[in-house]
Enzyme design. Structure first.
Site, mmCIF file in Angstrom:
data_model
loop_
_atom_site.group_PDB
_atom_site.id
_atom_site.type_symbol
_atom_site.label_atom_id
_atom_site.label_comp_id
_atom_site.label_asym_id
_atom_site.label_seq_id
_atom_site.Cartn_x
_atom_site.Cartn_y
_atom_site.Cartn_z
ATOM 1 N N ASN A 3 6.845 8.443 -17.434
ATOM 2 C CA ASN A 3 7.648 7.319 -17.907
ATOM 3 C C ASN A 3 9.078 7.531 -17.439
ATOM 4 O O ASN A 3 9.787 8.367 -17.981
ATOM 5 C CB ASN A 3 7.565 7.272 -19.447
ATOM 6 C CG ASN A 3 8.502 6.230 -20.044
ATOM 7 O OD1 ASN A 3 9.032 5.390 -19.331
ATOM 8 N ND2 ASN A 3 8.696 6.302 -21.354
ATOM 9 N N TRP A 4 9.487 6.743 -16.439
ATOM 10 C CA TRP A 4 10.815 6.965 -15.846
ATOM 11 C C TRP A 4 11.932 6.377 -16.697
ATOM 12 O O TRP A 4 13.102 6.615 -16.434
ATOM 13 C CB TRP A 4 10.883 6.335 -14.452
ATOM 14 C CG TRP A 4 9.949 6.928 -13.448
ATOM 15 C CD1 TRP A 4 9.027 7.934 -13.646
ATOM 16 C CD2 TRP A 4 9.848 6.572 -12.061
ATOM 17 N NE1 TRP A 4 8.361 8.202 -12.483
ATOM 18 C CE2 TRP A 4 8.847 7.387 -11.490
ATOM 19 C CE3 TRP A 4 10.505 5.639 -11.252
ATOM 20 C CZ2 TRP A 4 8.484 7.287 -10.141
ATOM 21 C CZ3 TRP A 4 10.149 5.544 -9.917
ATOM 22 C CH2 TRP A 4 9.149 6.365 -9.370
ATOM 23 N N LYS A 5 11.595 5.520 -17.653
ATOM 24 C CA LYS A 5 12.607 4.835 -18.469
ATOM 25 C C LYS A 5 13.579 4.102 -17.517
ATOM 26 O O LYS A 5 13.145 3.621 -16.481
ATOM 27 C CB LYS A 5 13.301 5.829 -19.395
ATOM 28 C CG LYS A 5 12.264 6.666 -20.168
ATOM 29 C CD LYS A 5 12.804 7.511 -21.246
ATOM 30 C CE LYS A 5 11.639 8.273 -21.879
ATOM 31 N NZ LYS A 5 12.036 9.039 -23.042
ATOM 32 N N HIS A 50 6.457 2.027 -27.074
ATOM 33 C CA HIS A 50 7.207 3.289 -26.947
ATOM 34 C C HIS A 50 8.270 3.334 -28.049
ATOM 35 O O HIS A 50 8.867 2.319 -28.391
ATOM 36 C CB HIS A 50 7.857 3.373 -25.566
ATOM 37 C CG HIS A 50 8.446 4.720 -25.310
ATOM 38 N ND1 HIS A 50 9.678 5.077 -25.802
ATOM 39 C CD2 HIS A 50 7.959 5.801 -24.671
ATOM 40 C CE1 HIS A 50 9.931 6.341 -25.454
ATOM 41 N NE2 HIS A 50 8.890 6.796 -24.767
ATOM 42 N N GLU A 87 11.266 4.201 -28.116
ATOM 43 C CA GLU A 87 12.590 3.656 -27.777
ATOM 44 C C GLU A 87 12.582 2.139 -27.883
ATOM 45 O O GLU A 87 13.564 1.528 -28.294
ATOM 46 C CB GLU A 87 12.989 4.107 -26.362
ATOM 47 C CG GLU A 87 13.427 5.559 -26.370
ATOM 48 C CD GLU A 87 13.160 6.302 -25.080
ATOM 49 O OE1 GLU A 87 12.998 5.659 -24.026
ATOM 50 O OE2 GLU A 87 13.116 7.549 -25.133
ATOM 51 N N GLU A 124 3.147 10.336 -29.491
ATOM 52 C CA GLU A 124 4.488 10.794 -29.134
ATOM 53 C C GLU A 124 5.325 10.938 -30.406
ATOM 54 O O GLU A 124 5.948 9.962 -30.852
ATOM 55 C CB GLU A 124 5.156 9.786 -28.202
ATOM 56 C CG GLU A 124 4.458 9.632 -26.877
ATOM 57 C CD GLU A 124 5.440 9.276 -25.770
ATOM 58 O OE1 GLU A 124 5.461 9.982 -24.778
ATOM 59 O OE2 GLU A 124 6.183 8.296 -25.936
ATOM 60 N N GLY A 178 12.577 13.672 -25.710
ATOM 61 C CA GLY A 178 13.892 13.906 -25.112
ATOM 62 C C GLY A 178 14.729 14.934 -25.855
ATOM 63 O O GLY A 178 15.926 15.061 -25.620
ATOM 64 N N SER A 181 8.731 15.944 -24.700
ATOM 65 C CA SER A 181 9.244 17.180 -24.089
ATOM 66 C C SER A 181 8.165 18.021 -23.406
ATOM 67 O O SER A 181 8.187 19.244 -23.488
ATOM 68 C CB SER A 181 10.005 18.015 -25.129
ATOM 69 O OG SER A 181 11.117 17.282 -25.614
ATOM 70 N N GLY A 195 8.380 12.169 -19.965
ATOM 71 C CA GLY A 195 9.630 11.457 -19.693
ATOM 72 C C GLY A 195 10.477 12.256 -18.723
ATOM 73 O O GLY A 195 10.267 12.235 -17.513
ATOM 74 N N GLY A 196 11.432 13.019 -19.272
ATOM 75 C CA GLY A 196 12.422 13.741 -18.463
ATOM 76 C C GLY A 196 11.830 14.524 -17.302
ATOM 77 O O GLY A 196 12.324 14.425 -16.164
HETATM 78 P P1 PGA Z 1 10.301 13.270 -22.830
HETATM 79 O O1 PGA Z 1 9.902 11.714 -23.046
HETATM 80 O O2 PGA Z 1 9.207 13.907 -22.038
HETATM 81 O O3 PGA Z 1 11.614 13.225 -22.083
HETATM 82 O O4 PGA Z 1 10.439 13.874 -24.188
HETATM 83 C C1 PGA Z 1 8.586 11.349 -23.321
HETATM 84 C C2 PGA Z 1 8.503 9.840 -23.461
HETATM 85 O O5 PGA Z 1 9.477 9.226 -23.923
HETATM 86 O O6 PGA Z 1 7.479 9.214 -23.119
#
Ligand code: PGA
Length: 258
Positions: free
Chosen positions: A7-9, A94, A96, A174, A180, A220, A241-242
């Site tokens: 997930n590149w956001k 998600h 966010e 998640e 994050g 993470s 994500g990251g």
């Molecule tokens: P993260 O994000 O790996 O940076 O914790 C995961 C996500 O938001 O899907």
């Protein structure tokens, strides 16, 4: 088979998408029996992903959609439009989007059905916040998110198929406190939550259907913790994500999950 999804956001426009995907293609283990790779670029970069990835082992999806086919919905994208961009998947719910953009279980439910109708596979995210975990409410929160988020799909009469690694639905656990933050759920914690999600899915649908729905862990995930997590029962892959923004670390997560 493990699914490794990135997930590149709000990262990577056209140029960065092009550079990143070229690098990723040269680094991944291409073993479709063992690994399925999916990237979720921002909507603006999907056409570039389609150009580069078309016909190859890495699939691509969108991070969000609207549930209507078309209309006066400024700034939105329909499942049909995503399909035209070759998106096989779309993230829904998600944390966010829930926290920052008002996504509710009800809007998730509508989006999941709209995607299903267009044959775009929803990757539905659920997870508890830290305060909810500390108050012992993790299971209640997950159950509500699943029941309400999957209500329209259930009503529409779900067809889950697991043939040639084609799925109609993917669920990602998640925990919000792990996204994050560098804090990962322990393998045992993740495994317990996944077992509970599987149980809820078997109550919502039926046990055979629930078994066929891949459950991803997200929060993470890094090359260093992927191996232990991947060994747990009910963890069928990762939503990253990251660490998905760097080709090398994303590729390493896949290698560690095998
Ligand atoms: P993260 O994000 O790996 O940076 O914790 C995961 C996500 O938001 O899907």
């Amino acid at each position: 088979m493990k699914i490794i999804a990135g997930n590149w956001k709000m990262h990577k426009g056209l140029k960065e998408t092009q550079d990143f995907l070229a690098e990723l293609q040269s680094q991944i283990e291409d073993d479709p029996e063992k690994l399925k790779w999916i990237v979720f670029p921002p909507t603006v970069s999907l056409a570039r992903a389609q150009q580069i990835l078309h016909g190859g082992p890495i699939k691509w999806g969108a991070q969000n959609c609207h549930w209507e086919e078309k209309g006066a919905f400024t700034g939105e994208t329909s499942p049909e439009m995503l399909k035209e961009l070759g998106a096989e998947y779309c993230l829904v719910g998600h944390s966010e989007r829930r926290e920052l953009f008002g996504e509710t279980n009800d809007s998730c439910s509508k989006k999941i059905l709209a995607l299903h109708i267009e044959d775009v596979i929803p990757l539905f995210c659920v997870g508890e916040k830290l305060a909810e975990r500390e108050a012992g409410k993790t299971e209640a929160v997950l159950k509500t998110q699943l029941i309400e988020g999957l209500a329209a799909l259930k009503e529409h009469h779900l067809k889950i198929r697991e043939s040639q690694h084609h799925f109609d639905l993917v669920v990602a656990y998640e925990p919000v406190w792990a996204i994050g933050t560098g804090k990962t759920a322990s393998p045992q914690m993740a495994s317990e939550a996944h077992a509970f999600i599987r149980k809820c899915l078997s109550e919502i649908f039926d046990p055979a259907t629930a078994e066929a729905i891949p459950l991803l862990y997200g929060g993470s995930v890094k090359p260093e913790n992927a191996k232990e997590l991947a060994k747990q029962p009910h963890i069928d892959g990762f939503l990253v994500g990251g660490a998905s923004l760097v080709a090398n670390s994303f590729a390493q997560i896949g290698a560690a999950a095998l």
